[in-house]
Each structure stands twice: as structure tokens, then as C-alpha cells.
Design a protein around this motif. Structure first.
Motif, PDB file in Angstrom:
ATOM      1  N   SER A 356       0.831  -1.210   0.000  1.00 46.23           N
ATOM      2  CA  SER A 356       0.000   0.000   0.000  1.00 46.23           C
ATOM      3  C   SER A 356       0.860   1.252   0.000  1.00 46.23           C
ATOM      4  O   SER A 356       0.535   2.241  -0.670  1.00 46.23           O
ATOM      5  CB  SER A 356      -0.939   0.002   1.210  1.00 46.23           C
ATOM      6  N   ALA A 357       1.970   1.228   0.740  1.00 43.25           N
ATOM      7  CA  ALA A 357       2.866   2.401   0.759  1.00 43.25           C
ATOM      8  C   ALA A 357       3.416   2.671  -0.637  1.00 43.25           C
ATOM      9  O   ALA A 357       3.500   3.827  -1.076  1.00 43.25           O
ATOM     10  CB  ALA A 357       4.007   2.181   1.752  1.00 43.25           C
ATOM     11  N   ARG A 358       3.771   1.602  -1.353  1.00 39.96           N
ATOM     12  CA  ARG A 358       4.286   1.788  -2.723  1.00 39.96           C
ATOM     13  C   ARG A 358       3.203   2.328  -3.641  1.00 39.96           C
ATOM     14  O   ARG A 358       3.453   3.186  -4.493  1.00 39.96           O
ATOM     15  CB  ARG A 358       4.795   0.462  -3.288  1.00 39.96           C
ATOM     16  N   ALA A 359       1.976   1.817  -3.479  1.00 41.62           N
ATOM     17  CA  ALA A 359       0.878   2.305  -4.326  1.00 41.62           C
ATOM     18  C   ALA A 359       0.701   3.810  -4.132  1.00 41.62           C
ATOM     19  O   ALA A 359       0.336   4.520  -5.068  1.00 41.62           O
ATOM     20  CB  ALA A 359      -0.410   1.554  -4.007  1.00 41.62           C
ATOM     21  N   LEU A 360       0.958   4.294  -2.916  1.00 40.44           N
ATOM     22  CA  LEU A 360       0.800   5.712  -2.599  1.00 40.44           C
ATOM     23  C   LEU A 360       2.120   6.467  -2.722  1.00 40.44           C
ATOM     24  O   LEU A 360       2.210   7.632  -2.321  1.00 40.44           O
ATOM     25  CB  LEU A 360       0.221   5.860  -1.179  1.00 40.44           C
ATOM     26  N   MET A 361       3.123   5.805  -3.260  1.00 44.37           N
ATOM     27  CA  MET A 361       4.459   6.401  -3.476  1.00 44.37           C
ATOM     28  C   MET A 361       5.039   6.951  -2.180  1.00 44.37           C
ATOM     29  O   MET A 361       5.665   8.017  -2.161  1.00 44.37           O
ATOM     30  CB  MET A 361       4.385   7.492  -4.543  1.00 44.37           C
ATOM     31  N   ALA A 362       4.815   6.229  -1.098  1.00 44.72           N
ATOM     32  CA  ALA A 362       5.301   6.687   0.214  1.00 44.72           C
ATOM     33  C   ALA A 362       6.142   5.610   0.888  1.00 44.72           C
ATOM     34  O   ALA A 362       6.350   5.653   2.093  1.00 44.72           O
ATOM     35  CB  ALA A 362       4.119   7.057   1.105  1.00 44.72           C
ATOM     36  N   ASP A 363       6.660   4.650   0.118  1.00 40.62           N
ATOM     37  CA  ASP A 363       7.382   3.544   0.741  1.00 40.62           C
ATOM     38  C   ASP A 363       8.764   3.959   1.252  1.00 40.62           C
ATOM     39  O   ASP A 363       9.415   3.175   1.924  1.00 40.62           O
ATOM     40  CB  ASP A 363       7.487   2.342  -0.207  1.00 40.62           C
ATOM     41  N   HIS A 364       9.183   5.200   0.980  1.00 41.42           N
ATOM     42  CA  HIS A 364      10.408   5.696   1.597  1.00 41.42           C
ATOM     43  C   HIS A 364      10.107   6.274   2.985  1.00 41.42           C
ATOM     44  O   HIS A 364      11.026   6.599   3.736  1.00 41.42           O
ATOM     45  CB  HIS A 364      11.068   6.767   0.714  1.00 41.42           C
ATOM     46  N   GLN A 365       8.819   6.403   3.331  1.00 39.67           N
ATOM     47  CA  GLN A 365       8.430   7.012   4.606  1.00 39.67           C
ATOM     48  C   GLN A 365       7.720   6.039   5.541  1.00 39.67           C
ATOM     49  O   GLN A 365       7.947   6.049   6.748  1.00 39.67           O
ATOM     50  CB  GLN A 365       7.485   8.197   4.345  1.00 39.67           C
ATOM     51  N   ILE A 366       6.811   5.248   4.993  1.00 38.00           N
ATOM     52  CA  ILE A 366       5.980   4.376   5.839  1.00 38.00           C
ATOM     53  C   ILE A 366       5.880   2.979   5.215  1.00 38.00           C
ATOM     54  O   ILE A 366       6.248   2.771   4.066  1.00 38.00           O
ATOM     55  CB  ILE A 366       4.548   4.948   6.018  1.00 38.00           C
ATOM     56  N   GLY A 367       5.378   2.030   6.010  1.00 39.45           N
ATOM     57  CA  GLY A 367       5.068   0.699   5.481  1.00 39.45           C
ATOM     58  C   GLY A 367       6.112  -0.352   5.781  1.00 39.45           C
ATOM     59  O   GLY A 367       5.919  -1.519   5.435  1.00 39.45           O
ATOM     60  N   ASN A 368       7.216   0.014   6.443  1.00 41.75           N
ATOM     61  CA  ASN A 368       8.235  -0.994   6.724  1.00 41.75           C
ATOM     62  C   ASN A 368       8.968  -0.600   7.997  1.00 41.75           C
ATOM     63  O   ASN A 368       8.864   0.548   8.461  1.00 41.75           O
ATOM     64  CB  ASN A 368       9.206  -1.093   5.539  1.00 41.75           C
ATOM     65  N   ILE A 369       9.685  -1.568   8.559  1.00 46.36           N
ATOM     66  CA  ILE A 369      10.474  -1.296   9.763  1.00 46.36           C
ATOM     67  C   ILE A 369      11.940  -1.275   9.352  1.00 46.36           C
ATOM     68  O   ILE A 369      12.522  -2.317   9.047  1.00 46.36           O
ATOM     69  CB  ILE A 369      10.199  -2.354  10.850  1.00 46.36           C
ATOM     70  N   ALA A 370      12.478  -0.083   9.285  1.00 47.18           N
ATOM     71  CA  ALA A 370      13.879   0.092   8.910  1.00 47.18           C
ATOM     72  C   ALA A 370      14.332   1.445   9.445  1.00 47.18           C
ATOM     73  O   ALA A 370      13.507   2.351   9.638  1.00 47.18           O
ATOM     74  CB  ALA A 370      14.036   0.051   7.383  1.00 47.18           C
ATOM     75  N   VAL A 371      15.615   1.569   9.672  1.00 43.58           N
ATOM     76  CA  VAL A 371      16.152   2.819  10.223  1.00 43.58           C
ATOM     77  C   VAL A 371      15.828   3.976   9.279  1.00 43.58           C
ATOM     78  O   VAL A 371      15.993   3.869   8.063  1.00 43.58           O
ATOM     79  CB  VAL A 371      17.675   2.690  10.448  1.00 43.58           C
ATOM     80  N   GLY A 372      15.290   5.060   9.863  1.00 46.67           N
ATOM     81  CA  GLY A 372      14.969   6.255   9.085  1.00 46.67           C
ATOM     82  C   GLY A 372      13.511   6.321   8.669  1.00 46.67           C
ATOM     83  O   GLY A 372      13.032   7.387   8.265  1.00 46.67           O
ATOM     84  N   MET A 373      12.796   5.190   8.744  1.00 45.71           N
ATOM     85  CA  MET A 373      11.369   5.221   8.393  1.00 45.71           C
ATOM     86  C   MET A 373      10.579   5.867   9.529  1.00 45.71           C
ATOM     87  O   MET A 373      10.989   5.848  10.689  1.00 45.71           O
ATOM     88  CB  MET A 373      10.835   3.793   8.182  1.00 45.71           C
TER      89      MET A 373
END
Ligand code: GUN
Ligand code: ZN
Length: 425
Positions: A356-373
């Protein structure tokens, strides 16, 4: 002060539609460090405890820490009419949806429903959503105000309709352009809020209105554009009658400047080979709404499209029959089974978060657990009811332990929710 959240941790290093379940990362005794609204560290609990000795500890034991769920297509104004008995899409819109959306002419009502919707979403572990509003600009204000006060990342737009809707729910090509533009200028980029240009769908927009919104999108190319595409067979026939100059349903949008990478098409069930080829070539996103597609009898989405297109997952409240992204994952699993496609729990969790984050072009901000998200997290109790608990007793791995919660879980499975680095409630 930093917060250290302990539990099992699920994240994604790749796309399970390309790499299979190995795309997922699972830490049985894991930890997520949250600081200043962001994820600052992730890893084994022992390592992170030693590295961050002063952090405040939140120990969730065997519960599963996931990225917060992202609902990529919802109609918040339909909150109060969810689970209304109906026949087909167009009857359902006329009988329940349009009369309810009419009530949003009253800003006080819009404020009540926006707050109610946000609280329901959070209680179900949904930390971000892309919603339709109604035709009324104040319905956009109500939604963004509710999201902003909860510090959520959220998208909405004024739903534009200039025909085939009742008096009181119609705008014009010009007023749709003007109102959308002023709302966009007011809200887009405020805190975590994004405006989405939102023609409802081709049956309720003239080519002139679609053209005006295409022109607006050309002025603000960084925005998303959302609409509905090929949900029901009789809807597609109606679109053919209403837009005789268009090659197909997608072309009603494409010909008016509404097909680019930031386009997000809900449903997209009955696509032609040309439409699939064009959507793929352009890099547009599709959103699968499985509880809605079964509830309104729309059809079975082809999940193999997720190998080549960005695909998100959504409740489509209130055409969808649940606020829960767990129920939505269960429905996606069942719909795929009916098409002979077996979705692994890794696919389902990925769709509800990264997909869903990719569909909304926001996968650099939300949708996963990684440093900086951004630190939006949903923590799942994997034994939230006796029925689920007994089904997990013999689980050998995280997927067997998680799948009963996907299939049987609801808001009782939501142990905790974090938004922008703060616990909710
Ligand atoms: N198509 C156009 N509007 C709607 C809506 O509100 N719900 C669904 N499911 N489909 C739509
Ligand atoms: Zn919809």
C-alpha cells in the motif's frame, strides 16, 4: 528520550511477489528503537538493550511488531453505512452512499464522522489511509483536521462528480477544479497530509470535468490522483455508453491527462489486455479491495498483476465490509484461492504495509520497519482469542503462528499502535 519496543519483529528486505517469503525478515526476540518520530535502530533485543541502555522499555513479549497497516482506498464518509444490505454497485451507491454523503454538507457531521473513522481505523491497527471525501470541501477539512490532530500520514481529496449524482452532490468542471485547487493549496504538505486529486469515477464525471482535473494534475504533478476503474461489468458497459469516444474505461482517464505514475486505481478487476499493458507501461498503481469486491459482488482481482504493477490493499469502507486490514488480508487470501493463486502470509502482510505504501508512493516514509522510516507500528497479539490461541499452539514458525490471526483476527488482535513515534491511546 528514546523508546525501545520489544517483541517479534517482521519487516521486508524485498518484494515477496518477486522473491517469495524469503523477502521477509523475522526476529523472534527483536527490538525497534523509536526516537523523534522515526525508527532509529532495529535488531535483536539483547543487542539493542545493550546499545541503548537509557531507552524506555515497552516489552510486548511474543507479540508481533509490524509496520502500521495502510489502507490504500477507503471512503471515510461511508463509515456509518458500512454493512448495509444491497444489490449491485449502482443500486448501493444510490440507496445508501449518496444519501449519506449528502449529510456531509453539514461540517459538524463531517467532523463527527471523521473523528469516529480515525479512531476505528487506529483501533484496527491502520495508521495511514488514502480516503475519498465527499463533494463538499469541508469534508476534506474535517478529514485532514482529524488526521493532523492524531499526527497521522493521510491522504484525501474532494470527490468530484458533475453528473449521475443527485442534486446537492454535483459540482461542475470549473468548481471541481477551483475547489480542488484551493484545498490542495491549503493542505498538501501540511505535516503528514497529502491532497489527492479525486474524480469519483467516469460514470459521474463528464469528459470536461475529467479534463479540468487532468489540467490541475499537470499543474501539481507531485500529487496523487485516485479514482475507480473497472469494478463491475455493468458499470463498464455504462462507461462505454457515457464515453463513446474512449477506447475503454482506462482511456476515459488517459485521454484527459489522468494516467501517470501517481495514478491510483481502485478495484481494477475486469481489465482488458490493452488496459493492463498501458497501466504497466505507465507504472500506475492498482488497489485491491477484496471485502468490497465480494460484498458488492464485483469480481475476483487478478493478483498476478502484483508481479509487474504496484498493488496496494484496501478496505474500501463502506463498500467493503470491514474496517480491519486483517479481515482484508483474509479476503485477499480467499479471493486469490478462487483464482487458483495461493498467497503466502508474507504476501498478505506485505500488501497491507509495503504494498500500500508503494501504491501511494510513500514507501520511503511508511510501510516498513527500517532505520529512518517513520515510526508507525502495529503490534499484533498472536493469541488474541481462544480460537486463535489454540490454532497457534503447534506453530513451527512465524507464518504458522501469524496466519490464524490473519484469518480469524480483528481489533482484539491489536495489542498496541504507535503513530509518529508515540503510542496511541
Ligand atoms: N465507485 C464509485 N464510487 C464508489 C464507492 O463509493 N464505492 C465503491 N465500492 N465503488 C465506487
Ligand atoms: Zn471506492
Amino acid at each position: 528520550m528514546a523508546d525501545l519496543i520489544l517483541g517479534q519483529v517482521l519487516s521486508f528486505a524485498g518484494n515477496p511477489f518477486h522473491d517469495g517469503p524469503a523477502a521477509a525478515r523475522h526476529e523472534t526476540h527483536g527490538a525497534v528503537l523509536v526516537q523523534d518520530g522515526l525508527i532509529a535502530d532495529v535488531g535483536p533485543a539483547d543487542t539493542l538493550r545493550a546499545r541503548h541502555p537509557t531507552a524506555r522499555i515497552h516489552d510486548h513479549g511474543r507479540a508481533l511488531i509490524s509496520a502500521g497497516f495502510i489502507d490504500a482506498h477507503v471512503h471515510y464518509p461511508q463509515t456509518a453505512i458500512i454493512a448495509s444490505w444491497g444489490k449491485r454497485l449502482i443500486d448501493w451507491l444510490n440507496q445508501y452512499t449518496f444519501p449519506e454523503e449528502m449529510r456531509f454538507a453539514d461540517p459538524a457531521y463531517a467532523t463527527v464522522i471523521a473523528g469516529r473513522y480515525m479512531d476505528l481505523a487506529l483501533a484496527h491497527g491502520t495508521t495511514s489511509m488514502c480516503s475519498y471525501a465527499t463533494i463538499h470541501p469541508t469534508s476534506v477539512d474535517a478529514f485532514f483536521t482529524a488526521a493532523q490532530s492524531r499526527k497521522m500520514r493521510a491522504w484525501t481529496g474532494k470527490t468530484c462528480m458533475d453528473r449521475n449524482a443527485p442534486e446537492g452532490l454535483r459540482d461542475t468542471a470549473q468548481s471541481a477544479y477551483d475547489d480542488s485547487k484551493s484545498l490542495l493549496n491549503k493542505w498538501h504538505g501540511q505535516d503528514r497530509l497529502s491532497y489527492v486529486i479525486t474524480p469519483r469515477f467516469s460514470p459521474t464525471s463528464t469528459p470536461e470535468q475529467l479534463h479540468a482535473l487532468g489540467a490541475l494534475w499537470a499543474e501539481y504533478p507531485a500529487c496523487l490522483m485516485q479514482t475507480h476503474l473497472s469494478e463491475q461489468v455493468d458499470e463498464i458497459a455504462w462507461v462505454r455508453d457515457l464515453h463513446p469516444q474512449s477506447r475503454d474505461y482506462l482511456d476515459t482517464y488517459e485521454s484527459q491527462g489522468l494516467l501517470r505514475p501517481g495514478a491510483v486505481f481502485g478495484h481494477s478487476i475486469h481489465l482488458t489486455p490493452r488496459e493492463i499493458a498501458r497501466l504497466t507501461e505507465v507504472g500506475a498503481a492498482l488497489v485491491h479491495c477484496p471485502t468490497s469486491n465480494t460484498f458488492i459482488g464485483s469480481g475476483l482481482f487478478d493478483m498476478t498483476l502484483a508481479t509487474t504493477l504496484r498493488v496496494g490493499l484496501a478496505t474500501d469502507t463502506g463498500g467493503g465490509s470491514s474496517f480491519s486490514m486483517l479481515h482484508t488480508m483474509a479476503a485477499a487470501y480467499e479471493v486469490a484461492q478462487l483464482r487458483g493463486q495461493a498467497l503466502h502470509p508474507a504476501h498478505l502482510m506485505w500488501l497491507a504495509t509495503v504494498g500500500s505504501a508503494r501504491a501511494l508512493m510513500a514507501d520511503h516514509q511508511i510501510g516498513n520497519i527500517a532505520v529512518g522510516m517513520e515510526a508507525d507500528l502495529t503490534i499484533l497479539n498472536l493469541a488474541s482469542t481462544p480460537a486463535i490461541e489454540q490454532a497457534t499452539r503447534r506453530a513451527d514458525d512465524i507464518w504458522q503462528a501469524l496466519f490464524p490471526t490473519i484469518m480469524l483476527g480483528d481489533d482484539r488482535a491489536i495489542a498496541a499502535v504507535w503513530v509518529a513515534g508515540r503510542p496511541v491511546g
